[in-house]
Structure formats: C-alpha cells, structure tokens
Design a protein around this motif. Structure first.
Motif, PDB file in Angstrom:
ATOM      1  N   MET A 190      -4.120   0.535 -10.055  1.00 52.57           N
ATOM      2  CA  MET A 190      -3.479  -0.146  -8.704  1.00 52.57           C
ATOM      3  C   MET A 190      -3.349  -1.702  -8.908  1.00 52.57           C
ATOM      4  SD  MET A 190      -2.846   2.451  -6.987  1.00 52.57           S
ATOM      5  CE  MET A 190      -3.172   3.968  -6.767  1.00 52.57           C
ATOM      6  N   LEU A 211       0.756  -1.311  -0.074  1.00 58.32           N
ATOM      7  CA  LEU A 211      -0.086   0.077   0.063  1.00 58.32           C
ATOM      8  C   LEU A 211       0.868   1.241  -0.072  1.00 58.32           C
ATOM      9  CD1 LEU A 211      -2.772  -0.992   2.623  1.00 58.32           C
ATOM     10  CD2 LEU A 211      -2.849  -1.296   0.291  1.00 58.32           C
ATOM     11  N   MET A 253       1.222   4.244  -2.938  1.00 66.68           N
ATOM     12  CA  MET A 253       1.068   5.664  -2.641  1.00 66.68           C
ATOM     13  C   MET A 253       2.271   6.527  -2.723  1.00 66.68           C
ATOM     14  SD  MET A 253      -2.109   5.306  -2.106  1.00 66.68           S
ATOM     15  CE  MET A 253      -2.180   7.391  -1.666  1.00 66.68           C
ATOM     16  N   THR A 260      -6.108   1.093  -2.003  1.00 67.56           N
ATOM     17  CA  THR A 260      -5.460   2.169  -2.425  1.00 67.56           C
ATOM     18  C   THR A 260      -6.087   3.157  -3.254  1.00 67.56           C
ATOM     19  OG1 THR A 260      -3.638   0.655  -2.522  1.00 67.56           O
ATOM     20  CG2 THR A 260      -2.984   2.825  -3.415  1.00 67.56           C
TER      21      THR A 260
END
Length: 215
Positions: free
Chosen positions: A137, A58, A62, A188
């Motif tokens: 993602m 994650l 990010m 996410t």
C-alpha cells in the motif's frame, strides 16, 4: 458478526466476483468511481499536523483489492473521465479539464495504483500478510500515485514557465506528506485484513484465478 463469519463472507465475495457478468462488474466500477468522487469532498486536517487531505486515496487502493486488476482500473478511469467532462468530484470540488490540469498526474496514478493492487492481491498469496500488505500500500500510494502526480505537475508548471526542478518538487510534495501516506497505508492494511481471505488458495480454483502462485 464474528471474525470467522466475516472471513467466510469475504471469501464468498471473491468467488462471486469471478463469476459475475461484465455488466455487473461495470456497474460496480461506476459505483467505486462515484465513491471516490464523494470521498474527495470530505476534507479534514490530520490531527497534530497542518496537512489537509481527503480519504480519496483509501478508496483508490481498495478498488483494486475489491474489484480486481481490470475493473479496479476501469473504476478509476471512469472517475477521471467523468470528472474531466465537468463533474466537480475531484479533490476539493474541482472538475473539468481546467480544474484537473495540475492533478492529471495524480489521476493517472489512481489508475496505476488500482491496477497494481488488484494484480498483486489476485496473484500473490503473500501480499495478504499484514506487513507485506502495508509495504504494498505504501508503494502504491507514494510511488504510483504521488510520483506520477509530481511528474504530471512538473510538466504543467514547466509549460506555464515556472522554473523548478523535478527533484525539488518531489521533496516539497513528499516530505510533508509522509505522515499522511503512512496513515493511508496503515488504514488500508487494516481494512484489507478484514475483507481479504487469508488463504486464497482455498477458493474454488476451477472458477477463480485468485492467487495461483506464491511469490
């Protein structure tokens, strides 16, 4: 804090990021490297499954979104280099060259994933839409991180004399982790929907390069 205030603050972040000096961005990259290492030590089992995982991916995804293409990649490169030098902050407390041998492909995938998410989010407005963000993602997680990881692991196993095909390894690694990859992409996407400006074209275009073309 209401939704409008959150969006206003995050828009200011994207504008500030483009004006920040190199030293500041390098420090933020190091901070993300450290955060990635910390998250690698938080181990849990996904409810209803036997899959043991960490929230490390994650942070990787990010990094590109928050820091951008260049510094997202630098943050993951720092994470890998510092870990290879001996700091035990890879997943499950591994560190050093011996501890990272089987995961070198995944570590390389972290750099590719952060670069990819940062580039797409800074250059394509439509990537900020929930569905496309989720697919983005999922692609970064499954293809860039886990495919690189499997290829790296395959090379290590072959050099150790283990007889296994790359296809078999991909199946063994991918199928049990579909649930995890999907959850990581969903979480996410949710975080991104809160922090990324919905219309980056309204940012100060003379001081930022964010989203100058639509896909």
């Amino acid at each position: 804090m209401n939704k409008e205030r959150i969006l206003k603050n995050t828009t200011h972040w994207y504008e500030w990021r483009q004006k920040a000096d190199k030293k500041t961005m390098l420090l933020l990259s190091l901070l993300f490297a450290c955060l990635t290492g910390i998250m690698g030590q938080i181990v849990f089992t996904i409810p209803g499954t036997t899959i043991i995982t960490t929230p490390q991916v994650l942070v990787v995804l990010m990094a590109g979104i928050i820091l951008g293409e260049k510094y997202g990649a630098i943050s993951m490169a720092l994470f890998m280099i510092i870990g290879l030098l001996g700091v035990p902050w890879f997943s499950f407390g591994n560190g050093g060259f011996n501890g990272a041998a089987e995961n070198i492909g995944f570590l390389s995938g972290f750099i590719f994933a952060a670069t990819f998410t940062g580039y797409v989010f800074d250059n394509y407005q439509t990537s900020h839409k929930p569905l496309k963000c989720f697919l983005l993602m999922l692609f970064a997680d499954i293809i860039l991180i886990h495919t690189c990881g499997c290829i790296g692991l395959f090379i290590v196993l072959i050099t150790r004399g283990v007889k296994i095909s790359l296809i078999s390894l991909l199946i063994v690694k991918f199928v049990p982790n579909i649930v995890r990859n999907t959850l990581e992409a969903l979480i996410t996407t949710l975080i991104t929907s809160l922090i990324a400006p919905k219309d980056p074209t309204k940012l100060d275009t003379q001081k930022t390069k964010i989203i100058r073309r639509k896909k």
